[in-house]
Design a protein around this motif. Structure first.
Motif, PDB file in Angstrom:
ATOM      1  N   ARG A  68      14.165  -5.820  83.431  1.00 53.82           N
ATOM      2  CA  ARG A  68      15.369  -5.563  84.234  1.00 53.82           C
ATOM      3  C   ARG A  68      15.972  -4.223  83.824  1.00 53.82           C
ATOM      4  N   LEU A  69      16.311  -3.433  84.837  1.00 51.61           N
ATOM      5  CA  LEU A  69      16.995  -2.161  84.584  1.00 51.61           C
ATOM      6  C   LEU A  69      18.494  -2.394  84.738  1.00 51.61           C
ATOM      7  N   TYR A  70      19.212  -2.150  83.673  1.00 49.60           N
ATOM      8  CA  TYR A  70      20.675  -2.253  83.711  1.00 49.60           C
ATOM      9  C   TYR A  70      21.264  -0.848  83.757  1.00 49.60           C
ATOM     10  N   TYR A  71      22.420  -0.761  84.375  1.00 43.82           N
ATOM     11  CA  TYR A  71      23.195   0.481  84.382  1.00 43.82           C
ATOM     12  C   TYR A  71      24.511   0.195  83.672  1.00 43.82           C
ATOM     13  N   TYR A  72      25.116   1.237  83.142  1.00 41.54           N
ATOM     14  CA  TYR A  72      26.419   1.019  82.511  1.00 41.54           C
ATOM     15  C   TYR A  72      27.305   2.244  82.685  1.00 41.54           C
ATOM     16  N   PHE A  73      28.584   1.990  82.684  1.00 39.54           N
ATOM     17  CA  PHE A  73      29.543   3.091  82.631  1.00 39.54           C
ATOM     18  C   PHE A  73      30.719   2.667  81.774  1.00 39.54           C
ATOM     19  N   VAL A  74      31.482   3.651  81.336  1.00 41.54           N
ATOM     20  CA  VAL A  74      32.548   3.404  80.364  1.00 41.54           C
ATOM     21  C   VAL A  74      33.881   3.864  80.948  1.00 41.54           C
ATOM     22  N   THR A  75      34.890   3.050  80.783  1.00 45.76           N
ATOM     23  CA  THR A  75      36.225   3.437  81.264  1.00 45.76           C
ATOM     24  C   THR A  75      37.244   3.270  80.141  1.00 45.76           C
ATOM     25  N   ILE A  76      38.347   3.954  80.323  1.00 43.48           N
ATOM     26  CA  ILE A  76      39.529   3.677  79.494  1.00 43.48           C
ATOM     27  C   ILE A  76      40.517   2.988  80.420  1.00 43.48           C
ATOM     28  N   GLU A  89      27.040   9.768  77.470  1.00 42.89           N
ATOM     29  CA  GLU A  89      26.551  10.988  76.840  1.00 42.89           C
ATOM     30  C   GLU A  89      25.258  11.532  77.417  1.00 42.89           C
ATOM     31  N   TYR A  90      24.364  10.658  77.823  1.00 43.90           N
ATOM     32  CA  TYR A  90      23.068  11.173  78.263  1.00 43.90           C
ATOM     33  C   TYR A  90      22.464  10.221  79.300  1.00 43.90           C
ATOM     34  N   GLY A  91      21.468  10.738  79.999  1.00 45.20           N
ATOM     35  CA  GLY A  91      20.696   9.943  80.948  1.00 45.20           C
ATOM     36  C   GLY A  91      21.520   9.375  82.086  1.00 45.20           C
ATOM     37  N   SER A  92      22.582  10.062  82.460  1.00 44.60           N
ATOM     38  CA  SER A  92      23.440   9.467  83.469  1.00 44.60           C
ATOM     39  C   SER A  92      23.139  10.015  84.863  1.00 44.60           C
ATOM     40  N   THR A  93      23.289   9.147  85.857  1.00 43.47           N
ATOM     41  CA  THR A  93      23.208   9.583  87.253  1.00 43.47           C
ATOM     42  C   THR A  93      24.558   9.282  87.881  1.00 43.47           C
ATOM     43  N   PRO A 119      29.508   8.250  86.576  1.00 47.42           N
ATOM     44  CA  PRO A 119      28.254   8.496  85.856  1.00 47.42           C
ATOM     45  C   PRO A 119      27.703   7.185  85.299  1.00 47.42           C
ATOM     46  N   LEU A 120      26.467   6.893  85.617  1.00 44.42           N
ATOM     47  CA  LEU A 120      25.861   5.647  85.141  1.00 44.42           C
ATOM     48  C   LEU A 120      24.765   5.943  84.125  1.00 44.42           C
ATOM     49  N   GLY A 121      24.841   5.254  82.985  1.00 47.68           N
ATOM     50  CA  GLY A 121      23.746   5.316  82.020  1.00 47.68           C
ATOM     51  C   GLY A 121      22.741   4.214  82.362  1.00 47.68           C
ATOM     52  N   LYS A 122      21.536   4.351  81.880  1.00 42.99           N
ATOM     53  CA  LYS A 122      20.501   3.346  82.179  1.00 42.99           C
ATOM     54  C   LYS A 122      19.992   2.720  80.891  1.00 42.99           C
ATOM     55  N   ILE A 123      19.646   1.458  80.985  1.00 42.34           N
ATOM     56  CA  ILE A 123      19.067   0.774  79.826  1.00 42.34           C
ATOM     57  C   ILE A 123      18.112  -0.297  80.352  1.00 42.34           C
ATOM     58  N   VAL A 124      16.975  -0.386  79.696  1.00 42.27           N
ATOM     59  CA  VAL A 124      15.928  -1.280  80.207  1.00 42.27           C
ATOM     60  C   VAL A 124      15.758  -2.477  79.278  1.00 42.27           C
ATOM     61  N   PHE A 125      15.766  -3.648  79.872  1.00 40.68           N
ATOM     62  CA  PHE A 125      15.396  -4.836  79.095  1.00 40.68           C
ATOM     63  C   PHE A 125      13.938  -5.127  79.399  1.00 40.68           C
ATOM     64  N   ASN A 126      13.134  -5.113  78.341  1.00 42.03           N
ATOM     65  CA  ASN A 126      11.718  -5.418  78.493  1.00 42.03           C
ATOM     66  C   ASN A 126      11.410  -6.584  77.561  1.00 42.03           C
ATOM     67  N   PRO A 127      11.035  -7.742  78.112  1.00 41.62           N
ATOM     68  CA  PRO A 127      10.843  -8.924  77.251  1.00 41.62           C
ATOM     69  C   PRO A 127       9.769  -8.732  76.193  1.00 41.62           C
ATOM     70  N   ALA A 128       8.899  -7.739  76.398  1.00 43.90           N
ATOM     71  CA  ALA A 128       7.832  -7.510  75.413  1.00 43.90           C
ATOM     72  C   ALA A 128       8.348  -6.708  74.216  1.00 43.90           C
ATOM     73  N   GLU A 129       9.546  -6.177  74.332  1.00 46.55           N
ATOM     74  CA  GLU A 129      10.101  -5.365  73.240  1.00 46.55           C
ATOM     75  C   GLU A 129      11.364  -6.017  72.694  1.00 46.55           C
ATOM     76  N   GLN A 130      11.916  -5.397  71.638  1.00 51.28           N
ATOM     77  CA  GLN A 130      13.173  -5.917  71.078  1.00 51.28           C
ATOM     78  C   GLN A 130      14.298  -5.676  72.076  1.00 51.28           C
ATOM     79  N   GLN A 131      15.358  -6.477  71.938  1.00 53.40           N
ATOM     80  CA  GLN A 131      16.480  -6.303  72.866  1.00 53.40           C
ATOM     81  C   GLN A 131      17.052  -4.885  72.757  1.00 53.40           C
ATOM     82  N   PRO A 132      17.386  -4.277  73.904  1.00 52.75           N
ATOM     83  CA  PRO A 132      17.809  -2.876  73.873  1.00 52.75           C
ATOM     84  C   PRO A 132      19.232  -2.693  73.358  1.00 52.75           C
ATOM     85  N   LEU A 133      19.523  -1.457  73.023  1.00 50.72           N
ATOM     86  CA  LEU A 133      20.821  -1.093  72.448  1.00 50.72           C
ATOM     87  C   LEU A 133      21.478  -0.001  73.288  1.00 50.72           C
TER      88      LEU A 133
END
Lengths: 169, 387
Positions: A68-76, A89-93, A119-133
């Motif tokens: 699963r590809l997750y996106y994230y963004f940060v607000t105050i 900081e990086y990898g954002s669309t 701006p959205l950052g991306k993070i991938v959950f891959n069940p074959a790997e450790q949980q992403p950070l």
């Protein structure tokens, strides 16, 4: 006269049937969308893994062992209607705020609160790997009294981005 | 003919109604089916999340950091679920995939063998998202365990004449050691190992980089002892003081004086001094040696001495074939209760002397390897020596 009446009834009947079927399809789509989002929400677990004076790292666990590809963004934020975007900081669309939906009572487009692209950052959950950070630099984010930093995690469905989890830092 | 026409009209209405009803039922059933499926899927999703949260809580309850007698901290899985460690973190923010360091699966009842603590890992993260602050828990358990080893409750570290307070490269920390056997008094020295360097003190302050073959920790509890050694020049190898007592009446007195160690505070009330002494008594049982101890507080010509209440025990070190006598004691000076004490112990700096008297209750006894593991001061005085 009878032919006119029968024709009217037939036309109205067909029209109503078409409307009913169309409405039903819309309802079904909406229900399926919400059902998918509920499933995504229930199956996405966010937790804080590490924190020091400069960074906070969040881990993501997906209960369903699927890629699963997750996106994230940060607000105050200082309230439900007072949000300002922190650039990741990086990898954002950048996406339009009317394509990003966050949960309040129902899913609300961010365009109701923001004008600028998000701006959205991306993070991938891959069940074959450790949980992403996701590690975020928090040093230098100037917070006033009552403000919090919030991280929203989203999934993309039908070209839009919907919130499935959030974390208050 | 008229009847037939009416019948046909009625027939078309019935057919129309049937079609309309079928349509309504189909729409209703479709809506119902959609909602029913949705509700079922949400229930299934919620129950899997509930199961995950239960397992996560159970995993955390089962993970225990243990500090063992071997002075290792182990992460133990006391629960019934397999625990998978996915990442380990250090305080500076670096992390590693745990499978690069160890077998990441902790089976029920299994542990990491102390590996994570040895690597200086601060946090351990499991596949269920639990974060265990292994180092902090370990340090806390270690501190508690070591206080228990020392055996005095109610004292903080500030009360102890510990390693960094005891030793130092300055010459102001003077320790005068005298041994009296019969009518002969001899000056001795003391040795102490700190930061892997042996320091020597014969009354003129500490001198480092000394040579010796002495064991720094005779009771193997992780706390190094101050050892009474024969006096020697700084470049000579230091040897442990040993002697033998022929029988009853043959007495050995060891006096260790810490110069200007005590700082008596304003309006003093009670001062209590705690200590732990160890000595090698050869093959003799502990009851064959009578040990009495006293503490003297002195400044110039003003001094006061009180006999300590002690408890003693012993253990054998099988590999060295020696028996070690342990004496734990304390002395109280109730200053405010007695005018004479108030006159002597006015606020200021004082020397503290610990006197140990050995006398055999029966036959010949060899005595040596006399050590002081700790001195602690509580009440109206503090330790003046600074780290």
């Amino acid at each position: 006269m009878v032919v006119l009446l029968v024709s009217t009834v037939v036309v109205m009947g067909v029209g109503l049937t078409t409307y009913a079927v169309s409405h039903l399809n819309n309802m079904r789509s909406l229900v399926e969308l919400k059902e998918t989002l509920r499933s995504e929400t229930v199956n996405t677990v966010v937790y804080e893994e590490f924190r020091n004076s400069t960074h906070v790292c969040l881990g993501i666990i997906r209960l369903l062992p699927e890629y699963r590809l997750y996106y994230y963004f940060v607000t105050i934020e200082s309230g439900a209607k007072d949000k300002s975007i922190v650039d990741v900081e990086y990898g954002s669309t950048y996406v339009s705020p009317n394509r990003v939906y966050v949960m309040s009572a129902d899913y609300t487009p961010m365009s109701a609160l923001l004008i600028r692209n998000i701006p959205l950052g991306k993070i991938v959950f891959n069940p074959a790997e450790q949980q992403p950070l996701v590690c975020l630099r928090v040093q230098g984010i100037g917070l006033s009294q009552g403000q919090v930093v919030v991280v929203y995690f989203l999934v993309e469905l039908g070209g839009n981005f919907y919130e499935v989890a959030r974390w208050y830092i | 003919m008229k009847l037939t026409k009416n019948f046909r009209r009625g027939q078309s209405e019935i057919i129309g109604t049937a079609i309309a009803l079928s349509l309504l039922i189909a729409v209703g059933l479709s809506i119902f089916a959609t909602f029913f499926r949705s509700t079922t899927q949400i229930s299934a999703g919620l129950s899997s999340r509930y199961r995950f949260e239960s397992e996560k809580a159970a995993e955390l309850r089962g993970l225990e950091v243990r500090y063992g007698e071997d002075r290792k901290c182990r992460l133990v899985n006391t629960g019934s679920l397999d625990v998978k460690i996915v990442r380990v973190w250090w305080a500076n923010g670096t992390y590693k995939d745990s499978s690069l360091l160890m077998n990441p699966i902790l089976k029920p009842g299994g542990d990491d063998g102390g590996k994570l603590y040895e690597l200086g890992v601060n946090y351990v993260v499991t596949s269920r998202g639990n974060v265990v602050p292994i180092k902090a828990v370990c340090e806390a358990k270690k501190a508690i365990t070591e206080v228990v080893v020392i055996g005095i409750e109610g004292l903080s570290s500030e009360n102890y004449l510990n390693s960094s307070k005891l030793v130092g490269n300055d010459l102001t920390k003077r320790i005068v050691t005298n041994v009296t056997k019969g009518t002969t008094t001899s000056r001795m020295g003391v040795l102490y190992k700190y930061n892997n360097i042996w320091y020597y003190n014969e009354g003129e302050g500490w001198f480092g980089n000394q040579r010796t073959t002495a064991d720094e920790d005779i009771d193997d509890n992780g706390i190094y002892e101050l050892i009474v050694v024969n006096r020697a020049s700084l470049n000579e190898q230091k040897t442990i003081y040993n002697t033998s007592l022929t029988g009853q009446g043959d007495v050995l007195i060891v006096e260790v004086t810490f110069v200007q160690l005590l700082k008596v505070l304003d309006n003093p009330d009670v001062i209590t001094v705690y200590f732990k002494i160890l000595a090698d008594i050869g093959t003799a049982p502990p009851q064959q040696v009578i040990v009495s101890t006293s503490v003297t507080i002195r400044s110039g010509d003003r001094s006061i001495t009180s006999t300590a209440s002690t408890s003693s025990g012993g253990f054998s070190r099988s590999r060295e074939g020696q028996r070690v006598l342990i004496i734990v004691g304390s002395v109280s000076f109730p200053i405010r209760a007695y005018e004479v004490l108030r006159e002597i112990l006015t606020p200021g700096l004082y020397d503290l002397t610990l006197t140990i008297r050995f006398e055999p209750s029966g036959g010949k006894v060899s005595i040596g390897n006399i050590r002081l593991e700790y001195v602690a001061v509580a009440g109206s005085a503090s330790i003046n020596w600074q780290p």
